[in-house]
Design an enzyme around this catalytic site. Sequence first.
Site, mmCIF file in Angstrom:
data_model
loop_
_atom_site.group_PDB
_atom_site.id
_atom_site.type_symbol
_atom_site.label_atom_id
_atom_site.label_comp_id
_atom_site.label_asym_id
_atom_site.label_seq_id
_atom_site.Cartn_x
_atom_site.Cartn_y
_atom_site.Cartn_z
ATOM 1 N N VAL A 551 19.552 0.851 -1.497
ATOM 2 C CA VAL A 551 20.969 0.732 -1.193
ATOM 3 C C VAL A 551 21.705 2.027 -1.533
ATOM 4 O O VAL A 551 22.915 2.119 -1.389
ATOM 5 C CB VAL A 551 21.628 -0.444 -1.948
ATOM 6 C CG1 VAL A 551 21.022 -1.759 -1.485
ATOM 7 C CG2 VAL A 551 21.468 -0.287 -3.446
ATOM 8 N N ASP A 552 20.971 3.022 -2.006
ATOM 9 C CA ASP A 552 21.634 4.289 -2.328
ATOM 10 C C ASP A 552 21.116 5.367 -1.374
ATOM 11 O O ASP A 552 20.461 5.064 -0.394
ATOM 12 C CB ASP A 552 21.365 4.671 -3.795
ATOM 13 C CG ASP A 552 19.871 4.706 -4.099
ATOM 14 O OD1 ASP A 552 19.061 4.588 -3.157
ATOM 15 O OD2 ASP A 552 19.525 4.847 -5.281
ATOM 16 N N ASP A 553 21.430 6.608 -1.652
ATOM 17 C CA ASP A 553 21.042 7.670 -0.726
ATOM 18 C C ASP A 553 19.644 8.192 -1.018
ATOM 19 O O ASP A 553 19.429 9.387 -1.197
ATOM 20 C CB ASP A 553 22.067 8.811 -0.796
ATOM 21 C CG ASP A 553 23.421 8.325 -0.336
ATOM 22 O OD1 ASP A 553 23.447 7.487 0.581
ATOM 23 O OD2 ASP A 553 24.440 8.757 -0.890
#
Length: 686
Positions: A551-553
Amino acid sequence: MSSTEDMISAMHDGLAEVKTETGPKIPVPETYLKATKHHLKDVQEYLDWYKKSLESPNDFWSEKAKEMLSWHQLWTGKTLEYNFDVRKGKVYSEWFKGGKLNACYNALDRHVENGHGSQVAYYCEGNDLVDDHRTVTYAQMLDQVKRLASALKKRGVRKGDVVAIYLPNIPELPISMLACARIGAIHNVVFGGFSAEALAGRILDAQCRVLITCDGVMRGNKVIELKALADAAEELVYERGDGHLVDRQIVFKRLGDKCPVGMKPKRDEWWHETLAKAEPECPVEWMDAEDPLFVLYTSGSTGKPKGLVHTTAGYILYAAITHKYAFNYQENDVFFCTADCGWITGHSYVVYGPLLNRATSVIFEGVPTHPDSSRLWQICDKYKVNQMYTAPTLIRSLMRAGDKYVTKIPRNSLRVLGTVGEPINPEAWNWFFNVGGDKCCPVVDTWWQTETGGHMIIPPPVRGFQMKPGAASLPFFGIEPVVLNEKGEELSKPCEGFLCIKRSWPGIHRTVLNDHARMEQVYFSTFKGYYMSGDGCRVDEDGYYWLTGRVDDVINVSGHRIGTAEVESSLVSHPYVAEAAVVPMPHDIKGQGIYAYVTLRDGFEPSEELRKELRQTVRVEIGAIATPDVIHWAPALPKTRSGKIMRRILRKIAEKGTHVSSEELGDITTLAEPQVVAQLIELYGK
Ligand code: WTA
């Protein structure tokens, strides 16, 4: 760190790919249940242990720690003390505080002392099919480890010093790791596929004075000159640091005449000469349970890779217990984890887990598709492998190559198949189960991270357990996962949200090297009181966990984590590039690919030549795995009025191209220049 809005949109993108509601159920096969012994009677026993591990963690873990490890001195304080809540002060975990032990002693000495010196520790399978294999026993491992350890000591390496290791997947890699552990030095393994630049960054950050490497290595038909890369890294360290940092380089001769190298006088020495001359005995350094064992760098959403620090007792206990139960490893079994020791999977399941359990393992240096797609199955047949642990990306590429590469090889020794690194799509799961394992082997889809040290969520391979293709399934002993919504509220099943962990477990990393604040910020600040994994997940009505992606980069390329920020900063280091934004794109084999939007400085024009140059820039700065699959020329990037890049939109265009609908793009009115979106779609594929 991305904004919560970006995280949520990434989570939903991931969730959309999960097609099954609760999924079909496949029982753990009867053939497997009959073919081997079992540590646990059935799924009820697994659940009973799990319940105990949560209700009486002190009893559960102290029992296991005494049963599975040899202690020089038992811990005097509490089994466990921790704080996960930044509002209450420093985040920390302490396991078995005051206890003394040594990881190398547990992995080697005690087995040799107990009369198992002649047992094979590793079957070493090289790159070439013919005449490229060795067998190393526990006694031989111990001899090499002691010699290297005393040589390191003689060269001034002391408890707490960090030693860099840049080697291919050969037994000298575990030997080097254990030699460090023996004398209390901290190993810092850098994956042999990483560039000189990446190696330099890790040497500098951890301040390593000693580097262990080799002349070169064959990858398929290519020679990779590791020593030359190591030398280049040292030049970079010299340019950036305060002089020469690495004053010793120990070079293992792997290729010899095929890869001539220059040896720098006083600094470089040959492994075989050094070990031949070294003191054959080297006493074990008794370490505190919480003394660091190793540092391993991994990519995050922002900035440079961070050096995650694992400590001694908790980590080794957790590696051992997960290896034993997740794979139902039994005495005399042959275990094969295809990962390279340069990654956490290799640390925990090529080195520590198997050696602590006195397993016989295969360590494979080569490429799974060289000389052809039968290679892994051939290895399984050659060494009569009982458990094979690999990655979905590889399964997909073998699946694509065709069943004949599998079916022509007898695989009757196989009992358990495992996967790790990324969500496994049900199609690949089914192929692995039906074709790879002939419907006779449970598929253990293990979810975990460099940060967690060992498996966190697994489908236990026990009687009565119902597997669901694509679901990592149930928490391991001692793990209390929760799913949170964007407000940080705990959801009850069925649900979807952010996967967090509510209490400490022995294998959790303790800090980021030299930057504890970063560890607190990345993992413990978004949701107070929880460890945030960075993954999205869904829990179905049966309580099974389905992982849906980052869910992050962070992009998961073939099961390897690549931080978008790192690729972006490498792209903008090119003098023609004004700005770059990197997002994941779906990829049939790799799971995710790297999609880069690049805006050029005024006066420079896009060209195929420049595309090649940019890809080469990333390759040289980070390594081949980080090379962008697509470079999309962008006249500008979609930004909010405050200047924040709207990655959600970039992800959608990368995924859908010209077919992207306005619903999929969502609200674009908040953009400073909404017309940029249409321009980008127009330039897709050009
Ligand atoms: C992903 C590898 C779904 C996840 C051990 C995690 C998975 C990241 C699985 C960690 C799985 C790993 N199902 N996703 N079975 N296993 N992942 O640190 O996104 O290299 O956060 O550790 O891989 O990658 P790392």
